[in-house]
Motif scaffolding. Sequence first.
Motif, PDB file in Angstrom:
ATOM      1  N   ILE A  67     -55.108   6.161 -45.103  1.00 52.07           N
ATOM      2  CA  ILE A  67     -53.792   6.222 -44.474  1.00 52.07           C
ATOM      3  C   ILE A  67     -53.623   4.979 -43.611  1.00 52.07           C
ATOM      4  O   ILE A  67     -54.461   4.691 -42.756  1.00 52.07           O
ATOM      5  N   VAL A  68     -52.568   4.221 -43.865  1.00 47.98           N
ATOM      6  CA  VAL A  68     -52.380   2.961 -43.143  1.00 47.98           C
ATOM      7  C   VAL A  68     -51.193   2.981 -42.187  1.00 47.98           C
ATOM      8  O   VAL A  68     -51.050   2.081 -41.361  1.00 47.98           O
ATOM      9  N   ASN A  69     -50.324   3.975 -42.309  1.00 48.40           N
ATOM     10  CA  ASN A  69     -49.270   4.113 -41.301  1.00 48.40           C
ATOM     11  C   ASN A  69     -48.784   5.554 -41.219  1.00 48.40           C
ATOM     12  O   ASN A  69     -49.024   6.355 -42.132  1.00 48.40           O
ATOM     13  N   LYS A  70     -48.167   5.874 -40.108  1.00 47.66           N
ATOM     14  CA  LYS A  70     -47.631   7.213 -39.859  1.00 47.66           C
ATOM     15  C   LYS A  70     -46.209   7.041 -39.324  1.00 47.66           C
ATOM     16  O   LYS A  70     -46.010   6.376 -38.305  1.00 47.66           O
ATOM     17  N   ILE A  71     -45.257   7.633 -40.015  1.00 48.39           N
ATOM     18  CA  ILE A  71     -43.855   7.449 -39.628  1.00 48.39           C
ATOM     19  C   ILE A  71     -43.152   8.798 -39.532  1.00 48.39           C
ATOM     20  O   ILE A  71     -43.258   9.632 -40.426  1.00 48.39           O
ATOM     21  N   VAL A  72     -42.443   8.988 -38.440  1.00 43.15           N
ATOM     22  CA  VAL A  72     -41.614  10.184 -38.249  1.00 43.15           C
ATOM     23  C   VAL A  72     -40.217   9.893 -38.781  1.00 43.15           C
ATOM     24  O   VAL A  72     -39.611   8.875 -38.445  1.00 43.15           O
ATOM     25  N   ASN A  73     -39.715  10.784 -39.645  1.00 43.70           N
ATOM     26  CA  ASN A  73     -38.346  10.677 -40.173  1.00 43.70           C
ATOM     27  C   ASN A  73     -38.068   9.303 -40.787  1.00 43.70           C
ATOM     28  O   ASN A  73     -37.165   8.576 -40.375  1.00 43.70           O
ATOM     29  N   ASN A  92     -32.572  13.955 -47.040  1.00 41.51           N
ATOM     30  CA  ASN A  92     -33.634  12.976 -47.235  1.00 41.51           C
ATOM     31  C   ASN A  92     -34.787  13.583 -48.045  1.00 41.51           C
ATOM     32  O   ASN A  92     -35.428  14.539 -47.599  1.00 41.51           O
ATOM     33  N   PRO A  93     -35.085  13.049 -49.235  1.00 40.35           N
ATOM     34  CA  PRO A  93     -36.150  13.615 -50.072  1.00 40.35           C
ATOM     35  C   PRO A  93     -37.560  13.335 -49.562  1.00 40.35           C
ATOM     36  O   PRO A  93     -38.533  13.843 -50.129  1.00 40.35           O
ATOM     37  N   LEU A  94     -37.682  12.538 -48.487  1.00 42.11           N
ATOM     38  CA  LEU A  94     -38.998  12.228 -47.925  1.00 42.11           C
ATOM     39  C   LEU A  94     -39.389  13.177 -46.805  1.00 42.11           C
ATOM     40  O   LEU A  94     -40.481  13.053 -46.237  1.00 42.11           O
ATOM     41  N   GLY A  95     -38.501  14.109 -46.461  1.00 40.04           N
ATOM     42  CA  GLY A  95     -38.828  15.074 -45.421  1.00 40.04           C
ATOM     43  C   GLY A  95     -38.951  14.456 -44.046  1.00 40.04           C
ATOM     44  O   GLY A  95     -38.373  13.402 -43.756  1.00 40.04           O
ATOM     45  N   ASN A  96     -39.751  15.099 -43.190  1.00 41.15           N
ATOM     46  CA  ASN A  96     -39.794  14.690 -41.787  1.00 41.15           C
ATOM     47  C   ASN A  96     -41.028  13.892 -41.368  1.00 41.15           C
ATOM     48  O   ASN A  96     -41.119  13.436 -40.236  1.00 41.15           O
ATOM     49  N   ARG A  97     -42.007  13.741 -42.269  1.00 40.43           N
ATOM     50  CA  ARG A  97     -43.219  12.989 -41.924  1.00 40.43           C
ATOM     51  C   ARG A  97     -43.688  12.168 -43.127  1.00 40.43           C
ATOM     52  O   ARG A  97     -43.613  12.626 -44.271  1.00 40.43           O
ATOM     53  N   TRP A  98     -44.211  10.979 -42.847  1.00 36.99           N
ATOM     54  CA  TRP A  98     -44.688  10.044 -43.880  1.00 36.99           C
ATOM     55  C   TRP A  98     -46.060   9.543 -43.490  1.00 36.99           C
ATOM     56  O   TRP A  98     -46.257   8.979 -42.413  1.00 36.99           O
ATOM     57  N   LEU A  99     -47.054   9.763 -44.356  1.00 39.80           N
ATOM     58  CA  LEU A  99     -48.405   9.251 -44.165  1.00 39.80           C
ATOM     59  C   LEU A  99     -48.656   8.247 -45.283  1.00 39.80           C
ATOM     60  O   LEU A  99     -48.991   8.608 -46.416  1.00 39.80           O
ATOM     61  N   GLY A 100     -48.459   6.951 -44.990  1.00 39.73           N
ATOM     62  CA  GLY A 100     -48.504   5.911 -45.997  1.00 39.73           C
ATOM     63  C   GLY A 100     -49.906   5.577 -46.457  1.00 39.73           C
ATOM     64  O   GLY A 100     -50.841   5.516 -45.652  1.00 39.73           O
ATOM     65  N   LEU A 101     -50.066   5.333 -47.763  1.00 38.95           N
ATOM     66  CA  LEU A 101     -51.360   5.027 -48.365  1.00 38.95           C
ATOM     67  C   LEU A 101     -51.399   3.587 -48.894  1.00 38.95           C
ATOM     68  O   LEU A 101     -50.380   3.081 -49.379  1.00 38.95           O
TER      69      LEU A 101
END
Length: 244
Positions: A69-75, A90-99
């Motif tokens: 996991i290289v980043n964490k983004i809210v909304n 938004n089809p990405l929902g409320n949290r993003w844990l980037g790889l």
Amino acid sequence: MKKFLALLLTFSFVLFFAQPAGAAGVSQFIIINKSKNELAYYENSRLNSVFKVATGREKSFTPEGKFKIVNKIVNRPYYSGHIPGGDPRNPLGNRWLGLNARGTWGTTYAIHGNNNPNSIGTYASAGCIRMYNNEVQWLFSKVKVNTPVVIASSSKSYDSIAAANGLNPSSLPANSSGNLKLGSKGTEVKELQRTLTNKGYSTKGIDGIFGKNTDSAVRKYQKANKLKVDGIVGPATKKRLGML
């Protein structure tokens, strides 16, 4: 000057929500098994929780291998659809844990929420790993930037997949995430509370928090079943409860 200040505020906002959360130790890691469409979360080298997920519509869409996991983004905004973050569409929902998969850096592949809960458990995405919004929010609060993520298609156990990728799961009994005791929290505590309540030992709520009421119910159960009365739910108590 006004334009410069506006840009500065926007940049600060993005940094705040995408900033690294500190290096993770090897005791914390995630395994995604595309064969089962499940995500297993390990904490302190022990299997903590398993969640249903959605993966790629075609096998090749969701990359396999060992990433982090290289980043964490809210909304996170859905840029291609021009949908802002936090929007119900938004089809990405409320949290993003980037790889960092396939040469990208958390911008293309991720573990994220979604606005189509019916897709969870299926092969539906363009490559990302979808979760229910409430469950990815919980996971987001736990994992740190640099947490290892293994994606595989396998019939092996999660511990076996972890070991094959250089991770070291704790050698506990199957289906166990360790002893539960006063102060423990999580989905296994909820299972404990539900099991005790169904057996007639009320924990006065099923909230996933091992508090005084749960401790009291455990001790009563242990006494009635001639177990060591210490309030600690270890292998012996779990086995008697049917949790192993």
